[in-house]
Design a protein around this motif. Sequence first.
Motif, PDB file in Angstrom:
ATOM      1  N   ASP A   1       3.588 -12.994  -8.028  1.00 53.72           N
ATOM      2  CA  ASP A   1       4.478 -11.583  -9.160  1.00 53.72           C
ATOM      3  C   ASP A   1       3.249 -10.568 -10.119  1.00 53.72           C
ATOM      4  OD1 ASP A   1       5.840 -14.208  -9.163  1.00 53.72           O
ATOM      5  OD2 ASP A   1       5.062 -15.315 -10.832  1.00 53.72           O
ATOM      6  N   LEU A   2       2.315 -10.366  -9.721  1.00 52.12           N
ATOM      7  CA  LEU A   2       1.737  -9.688 -10.370  1.00 52.12           C
ATOM      8  C   LEU A   2       2.100  -8.203  -9.032  1.00 52.12           C
ATOM      9  CD1 LEU A   2      -0.148  -8.032 -11.807  1.00 52.12           C
ATOM     10  CD2 LEU A   2      -2.125  -9.086 -11.019  1.00 52.12           C
ATOM     11  N   VAL A   3       1.488  -9.039  -7.547  1.00 50.59           N
ATOM     12  CA  VAL A   3       1.464  -7.955  -6.827  1.00 50.59           C
ATOM     13  C   VAL A   3       2.530  -6.662  -6.705  1.00 50.59           C
ATOM     14  CG1 VAL A   3       1.275  -7.488  -3.720  1.00 50.59           C
ATOM     15  CG2 VAL A   3      -0.066  -9.128  -5.275  1.00 50.59           C
ATOM     16  N   LYS A   4       3.745  -7.427  -6.995  1.00 52.24           N
ATOM     17  CA  LYS A   4       5.176  -7.357  -6.788  1.00 52.24           C
ATOM     18  C   LYS A   4       5.410  -6.401  -7.822  1.00 52.24           C
ATOM     19  CE  LYS A   4       7.210 -11.379  -6.041  1.00 52.24           C
ATOM     20  NZ  LYS A   4       8.901 -11.916  -6.156  1.00 52.24           N
ATOM     21  N   ARG A   5       4.984  -6.784  -8.784  1.00 49.19           N
ATOM     22  CA  ARG A   5       5.347  -5.788 -10.310  1.00 49.19           C
ATOM     23  C   ARG A   5       4.597  -4.297  -9.659  1.00 49.19           C
ATOM     24  NH1 ARG A   5       5.039 -10.407 -13.280  1.00 49.19           N
ATOM     25  NH2 ARG A   5       2.905  -9.410 -13.727  1.00 49.19           N
ATOM     26  N   ARG A   6       3.540  -4.362  -9.627  1.00 44.23           N
ATOM     27  CA  ARG A   6       2.243  -3.387  -9.182  1.00 44.23           C
ATOM     28  C   ARG A   6       2.328  -2.733  -8.658  1.00 44.23           C
ATOM     29  NH1 ARG A   6      -3.811  -5.265  -9.358  1.00 44.23           N
ATOM     30  NH2 ARG A   6      -3.407  -5.611 -11.896  1.00 44.23           N
ATOM     31  N   TYR A   7       3.337  -2.331  -7.695  1.00 40.70           N
ATOM     32  CA  TYR A   7       3.323  -1.923  -6.031  1.00 40.70           C
ATOM     33  C   TYR A   7       4.356  -2.006  -5.811  1.00 40.70           C
ATOM     34  CZ  TYR A   7      -1.986  -3.024  -5.559  1.00 40.70           C
ATOM     35  OH  TYR A   7      -3.278  -3.138  -6.353  1.00 40.70           O
TER      36      TYR A   7
ATOM     37  N   ASP B   1      10.631   2.285  -1.071  1.00 38.82           N
ATOM     38  CA  ASP B   1      11.176   3.011  -0.159  1.00 38.82           C
ATOM     39  C   ASP B   1      11.330   2.241   1.392  1.00 38.82           C
ATOM     40  OD1 ASP B   1      10.837   5.634  -1.439  1.00 38.82           O
ATOM     41  OD2 ASP B   1       8.636   5.701  -0.857  1.00 38.82           O
ATOM     42  N   HIS B   2      11.549   0.809   1.084  1.00 35.13           N
ATOM     43  CA  HIS B   2      11.524   0.380   2.634  1.00 35.13           C
ATOM     44  C   HIS B   2      10.783   0.330   3.526  1.00 35.13           C
ATOM     45  CE1 HIS B   2      15.673  -0.998   0.443  1.00 35.13           C
ATOM     46  NE2 HIS B   2      15.383   0.500   0.219  1.00 35.13           N
ATOM     47  N   ASN B   3       9.897   0.675   3.576  1.00 32.99           N
ATOM     48  CA  ASN B   3       8.561   1.262   4.696  1.00 32.99           C
ATOM     49  C   ASN B   3       8.014  -0.524   4.577  1.00 32.99           C
ATOM     50  OD1 ASN B   3       8.608   3.651   5.378  1.00 32.99           O
ATOM     51  ND2 ASN B   3       7.513   3.780   2.896  1.00 32.99           N
ATOM     52  N   ILE B   4       7.557  -0.568   6.192  1.00 29.94           N
ATOM     53  CA  ILE B   4       7.030  -2.631   6.100  1.00 29.94           C
ATOM     54  C   ILE B   4       5.380  -2.132   5.692  1.00 29.94           C
ATOM     55  CG2 ILE B   4       6.408  -4.142   7.654  1.00 29.94           C
ATOM     56  CD1 ILE B   4       8.648  -3.783   9.007  1.00 29.94           C
TER      57      ILE B   4
ATOM     58  N   TYR C   1      -3.177  -1.470   1.998  1.00 29.12           N
ATOM     59  CA  TYR C   1      -2.830  -2.508   1.327  1.00 29.12           C
ATOM     60  C   TYR C   1      -3.581  -3.156   1.413  1.00 29.12           C
ATOM     61  CZ  TYR C   1       1.883   0.156  -0.219  1.00 29.12           C
ATOM     62  OH  TYR C   1       2.360   0.598  -1.223  1.00 29.12           O
ATOM     63  N   GLN C   2      -4.785  -3.710   2.674  1.00 27.42           N
ATOM     64  CA  GLN C   2      -5.312  -4.551   2.440  1.00 27.42           C
ATOM     65  C   GLN C   2      -6.327  -4.447   1.531  1.00 27.42           C
ATOM     66  OE1 GLN C   2      -7.407  -3.376   5.706  1.00 27.42           O
ATOM     67  NE2 GLN C   2      -5.079  -3.570   7.469  1.00 27.42           N
TER      68      GLN C   2
ATOM     69  N   ALA D   1      -4.033  -8.331  -2.354  1.00 23.41           N
ATOM     70  CA  ALA D   1      -3.446  -9.633  -2.447  1.00 23.41           C
ATOM     71  C   ALA D   1      -2.123  -9.155  -1.869  1.00 23.41           C
ATOM     72  CB  ALA D   1      -3.713 -10.553  -4.139  1.00 23.41           C
ATOM     73  N   VAL D   2      -1.277  -8.515  -1.124  1.00 27.42           N
ATOM     74  CA  VAL D   2      -0.317  -8.326  -0.904  1.00 27.42           C
ATOM     75  C   VAL D   2      -0.236  -9.805   0.224  1.00 27.42           C
ATOM     76  CG1 VAL D   2       1.128  -7.247   0.764  1.00 27.42           C
ATOM     77  CG2 VAL D   2       0.078  -6.168  -0.564  1.00 27.42           C
ATOM     78  N   THR D   3      -0.839 -10.638   0.739  1.00 25.50           N
ATOM     79  CA  THR D   3      -0.491 -11.494   1.692  1.00 25.50           C
ATOM     80  C   THR D   3      -0.314 -12.270   0.712  1.00 25.50           C
ATOM     81  OG1 THR D   3      -2.975 -12.458   1.757  1.00 25.50           O
ATOM     82  CG2 THR D   3      -1.910 -11.186   3.118  1.00 25.50           C
ATOM     83  N   ALA D   4      -0.077 -12.956  -0.753  1.00 26.47           N
ATOM     84  CA  ALA D   4       0.127 -13.483  -1.575  1.00 26.47           C
ATOM     85  C   ALA D   4       1.711 -13.897  -1.382  1.00 26.47           C
ATOM     86  CB  ALA D   4      -0.297 -13.286  -3.602  1.00 26.47           C
ATOM     87  N   ILE D   5       2.838 -12.204  -1.087  1.00 23.42           N
ATOM     88  CA  ILE D   5       4.008 -12.425  -1.192  1.00 23.42           C
ATOM     89  C   ILE D   5       4.455 -13.758   0.572  1.00 23.42           C
ATOM     90  CG2 ILE D   5       5.595 -11.085  -1.277  1.00 23.42           C
ATOM     91  CD1 ILE D   5       4.507  -8.957  -2.347  1.00 23.42           C
TER      92      ILE D   5
END
Length: 372
Positions: free
Chosen positions: A189-195, A260-263, A313-314, A317-321
């Motif tokens: 939840d945190l990473v999705k909001r922050r970034y 911006d829909h970049n992976i 993004y390394q 904690a993006v892998t939490a998503i």
Amino acid sequence: MITIKEAKTKSELTDYIKFPFSLYKNNKYWVPPIIADELETFDKTKNPAFENAEAYFYIAYKNNEIVGRIAAIINWSEVNDQQKKKVRFGWFDVIDDIEVTKALLEKVYELGRKNNLDHVEGPMGFSNLDKVGVLTEGFDEIGTMITWYNHPYYARHFEQLGYRVEKEYLESKFPFENVKPEFFEKANDLVKRRYQLSPLNFKTTKEVMPHVDKMFDLFNESYASLSSFVAISDVQKEYFKKKYISFINPEFIKFVEDKDHNIVAFSIVMPSFSEALQKSKGKLFPFGFLHLLKAKNQSKDMIFYLIGVHPDYQNKAVTAIIFNEYYHTFKEKGVVNCFRTPELADNLAIHNLWKHFNPVVHKRRCTFLKNL
């Protein structure tokens, strides 16, 4: 007397491919390849790896019987772009006779010296998406479709011939019940909001296809810093897209994208096809494809094949998503066990991703190196 012959024709390459079938006959841990798939891999007109590589396939005979095989490979992107003067060897199998091993490796040395290369390393394939390493621990664990299995004496042969370990790889496993959502839900939840990130899930292969090129671009970016990495070319992207993506359950492909829909991150998980491949005995027809289809739809063992995060993004904690998305998918599918493909032992960042799941290292493998 040991005789070495280069396999060139379809018949000779089929003999080359079939040798492990006799070497590992009745071995319950060896997983056979699909013969037609291997033939395509070795076909210079079909496999785009030959765009930047050359390879020669050799069979060893003793008393008119096949006793070993080896592929001698030069990845010219590695040699010219990275200035690594290396000749590779792969698809290596042999009886327990060090003289046969010595005779096969001599063909690799000849190729290396002919091209002024200074060392040999293997076993490995053409690129980072091929199989790698000789098994050194875990001989009583079933193999996978993306790893080589071998007898314990392989490593002893290399050591006796003056090779040293170059890279070590670990394979781990953990039961899905070890995955506790509290370890990643909050971070998710945190990473999705922050970034301003969001997960991208799929229900059909058709939905996946428009994103695959971006995924391979990200794969090249996220792994570029590893010493052993050779980037995948545009032609190889098309080849892998057609050959593999339709074979993977779309719900097991997860992306994370920015506003911006970049992976910025991706992961691919595959069901275990090991037992299905054993039942298929190297053939898709008449019943092999049915065993594979059943495994694709019903297997409760999952293999984490690839995972990559954009360098920017390394360590965020993006892998939490990704883990959060897989948790819900795996729970719905009734997944029981999770397996990781070979990962470099010194890649601490990747090992830290899994620490909360209490993984157990159940296999070790390595590549061996020798100066020419």
